[in-house]
Scaffold this motif. Structure first.
Motif, mmCIF file in Angstrom:
data_model
loop_
_atom_site.group_PDB
_atom_site.id
_atom_site.type_symbol
_atom_site.label_atom_id
_atom_site.label_comp_id
_atom_site.label_asym_id
_atom_site.label_seq_id
_atom_site.Cartn_x
_atom_site.Cartn_y
_atom_site.Cartn_z
ATOM 1 N N ASP A 177 0.861 -1.193 0.000
ATOM 2 C CA ASP A 177 0.000 0.000 0.000
ATOM 3 C C ASP A 177 0.892 1.237 0.000
ATOM 4 O O ASP A 177 1.137 1.846 1.048
ATOM 5 C CB ASP A 177 -0.914 -0.001 1.223
ATOM 6 N N PRO A 178 1.422 1.638 -1.168
ATOM 7 C CA PRO A 178 2.374 2.750 -1.222
ATOM 8 C C PRO A 178 1.777 4.097 -0.836
ATOM 9 O O PRO A 178 2.507 4.997 -0.401
ATOM 10 C CB PRO A 178 2.822 2.749 -2.685
ATOM 11 N N PHE A 179 0.464 4.281 -0.976
ATOM 12 C CA PHE A 179 -0.138 5.582 -0.674
ATOM 13 C C PHE A 179 -0.582 5.699 0.783
ATOM 14 O O PHE A 179 -0.852 6.799 1.258
ATOM 15 C CB PHE A 179 -1.324 5.837 -1.616
ATOM 16 N N ASN A 180 -0.665 4.573 1.492
ATOM 17 C CA ASN A 180 -0.977 4.588 2.921
ATOM 18 C C ASN A 180 -0.082 3.588 3.649
ATOM 19 O O ASN A 180 -0.574 2.586 4.197
ATOM 20 C CB ASN A 180 -2.458 4.252 3.157
ATOM 21 N N THR A 197 7.617 5.631 1.272
ATOM 22 C CA THR A 197 7.256 5.196 -0.080
ATOM 23 C C THR A 197 7.222 6.379 -1.051
ATOM 24 O O THR A 197 6.567 6.326 -2.087
ATOM 25 C CB THR A 197 5.875 4.514 -0.068
ATOM 26 N N TRP A 198 7.938 7.439 -0.705
ATOM 27 C CA TRP A 198 7.925 8.659 -1.530
ATOM 28 C C TRP A 198 8.328 8.365 -2.977
ATOM 29 O O TRP A 198 7.689 8.819 -3.923
ATOM 30 C CB TRP A 198 8.838 9.707 -0.924
ATOM 31 N N GLN A 199 9.406 7.592 -3.157
ATOM 32 C CA GLN A 199 9.909 7.318 -4.500
ATOM 33 C C GLN A 199 8.887 6.538 -5.328
ATOM 34 O O GLN A 199 8.654 6.853 -6.501
ATOM 35 C CB GLN A 199 11.224 6.543 -4.406
ATOM 36 N N ILE A 243 6.397 -5.329 -8.199
ATOM 37 C CA ILE A 243 7.132 -6.034 -7.148
ATOM 38 C C ILE A 243 7.675 -4.986 -6.183
ATOM 39 O O ILE A 243 7.717 -3.794 -6.515
ATOM 40 C CB ILE A 243 8.280 -6.896 -7.727
ATOM 41 N N PRO A 244 8.099 -5.381 -4.966
ATOM 42 C CA PRO A 244 8.627 -4.402 -4.004
ATOM 43 C C PRO A 244 9.816 -3.625 -4.546
ATOM 44 O O PRO A 244 10.593 -4.127 -5.361
ATOM 45 C CB PRO A 244 9.021 -5.284 -2.810
ATOM 46 N N ASN A 245 9.948 -2.414 -4.065
ATOM 47 C CA ASN A 245 11.021 -1.518 -4.488
ATOM 48 C C ASN A 245 12.384 -2.070 -4.077
ATOM 49 O O ASN A 245 12.618 -2.397 -2.914
ATOM 50 C CB ASN A 245 10.810 -0.140 -3.852
ATOM 51 N N THR A 246 13.260 -2.192 -5.037
ATOM 52 C CA THR A 246 14.636 -2.609 -4.769
ATOM 53 C C THR A 246 15.533 -2.021 -5.834
ATOM 54 O O THR A 246 15.074 -1.706 -6.941
ATOM 55 C CB THR A 246 14.754 -4.148 -4.733
#
Length: 423
Positions: A271-274, A281-283, A384-387
């Motif tokens: 949930d990048p926005f919350n 999760t700004w990027q 997929i998750p940020n990496t």
């Protein structure tokens, strides 16, 4: 009884006995050579150090240059605002990247004439060099030789900074191609076709994870596993030990406390926005804003708004978000198609190589580019998750670009001797 020439006593013409041409006559069977004798024969084969062969594969070469040219244009477009703010010059990144690109293309053309068979002898030295570099990062972490950036240690500074993981990826490809070509008849065996390969992958994983660099570990392992599968390893071992490895890695990440940042990225991905707590999760959010702003045709080349210090370091891992914003869905699809064509041609050239080593070497390099491109696009789109995974030919990084183009040179050399019609 007749006396005419060419007739028998019964009046029939004598037909001469048919003799097949020499090249159609059955040849005596040679005794079958043992695997040891076959390897001895291969060792006695001498290859030239440099060979032009039948010429490079032109479609493959064109796809490489087109992606490189588009990558340089998009790098400049994505980075000039960031460069002007932090370096007082909009050309800071593009001038360096263009210089490395020229050097990389020259190196690619030179390497394309270097007979790839010599990598048989160089496989283990290259592997040893990669391991040494990874050890230097661990031993000298935080020093001038292995500087710490953003709480991670992934670089070696020898006047020019570079990531040893780039060398490690190529080392795994070369060593696996070398090992598979020597164990063609033994790849189904657990002892010969699974254990030695997993030992090499395990060693690289143990050295790369502490940097910490989860994404590079995943890429290296994926390259190795795919080469093993294509090379003939039994699939059942992958299911058994793959499940054990996944459970083990998940347990280490969740309960060791050393990889809390990885769990934060998983929470942010869901949930990048919350995001929960203080998960950043700004990027990811700015990336999704950029993609959404692009629409079908984009806002226009150079017209991105998110690159004006909204999207952190847009010239690196998230450059594809700027591509989507400026070129839209159509432009993004064109670039994806170009990557697909490059991968297709690389696979096509590799499977037509004249020997197993050339096939595995070409496939390994092609898979590396394909895996990295797919994972980068998935990260940018929050699939997929940020990496931290760079986009080949696009993301900023001079030494990484030179290394990539050198690997393309190896692939082009494989194409010189492939059974592919030259255009």
């Amino acid at each position: 009884m007749t006396s005419s020439a060419g007739r028998t006593s019964r009046g029939l013409r004598r037909v001469p006995k048919y003799e097949p041409p020499a090249d159609e006559r059955p040849q005596p069977k040679r005794p079958k050579e043992s695997p040891g004798e076959q390897r001895k024969g291969r060792r006695q084969t001498k290859y030239k150090l440099f060979s032009l062969g039948a010429g490079i594969d032109v479609p493959l070469f064109v796809f490489i240059l087109v992606l490189l040219a588009i990558g340089l244009v998009m790098l400049f477009s994505a980075s000039y605002a960031y460069c002007y703010y932090y370096y007082d010059s909009s050309y800071y990144f593009i001038m360096r990247q263009a210089g490395f690109a020229v050097a990389g293309v020259v190196l690619m053309l030179i390497v394309s004439t270097f007979d790839y068979h010599h990598f048989h002898k160089l496989a283990w030295p290259i592997c040893g060099l990669a391991i040494l570099m990874l050890l230097i990062v661990i031993v000298f972490r935080g020093s001038a030789i292995a500087p710490t950036k953003n709480e991670v240690n992934r670089w070696i500074n020898l006047g020019v900074e570079f990531q040893p993981t780039e060398v490690a990826k190529f080392a795994v490809v070369v060593v696996f191609a070398h090992m598979i070509s020597q164990r063609v008849e033994q790849m189904k065996s657990f002892r010969s076709g699974f254990v030695p390969f997993m030992a090499v992958l395990g060693l690289f994983a143990v050295l790369i994870m502490p940097e910490p660099h989860v994404s590079a570990t995943i890429i290296v392992c994926m390259i190795g596993v795919i080469l093993m599968f294509v090379g003939g390893s039994s699939p059942k071992w992958f299911f058994i030990f793959g499940g054990i490895a996944v459970v083990g890695v998940a347990a280490v990440v969740m309960f060791s406390g050393k990889f809390d940042y990885a769990m934060d990225r998983i929470y942010g991905w869901l949930d990048p926005f919350n995001p929960p707590g203080d998960v950043d999760t700004w990027q990811t959010k700015q990336s999704l804003y950029a993609i959404g702003s692009g629409g079908l045709l984009g806002v226009g080349l150079g017209q991105s708004r998110q690159k004006y210090l909204y999207l952190p370091e847009p010239q690196n891992d998230f450059i594809f978000a700027i591509v989507c914003e400026e070129l839209g869905l159509v432009g993004a699809l064109i670039i994806i198609i170009l990557f697909s064509l490059l991968i297709w041609r690389g696979v096509y050239v590799s499977i037509h190589a004249k020997d197993k080593f050339g096939m595995m070497l070409g496939l390994g390099i092609t898979f590396q580019v394909g895996i990295q491109a797919v994972l980068n696009i998935c990260v940018v789109t929050n699939t997929i998750p940020n990496t931290g995974i760079s986009l080949p030919f696009f993301s900023y990084g001079g030494t990484a670009l030179v290394m990539l183009l050198a690997e393309m040179g190896v692939l082009l050399n494989v194409s010189r001797s492939s059974n592919v019609e030259k255009t």
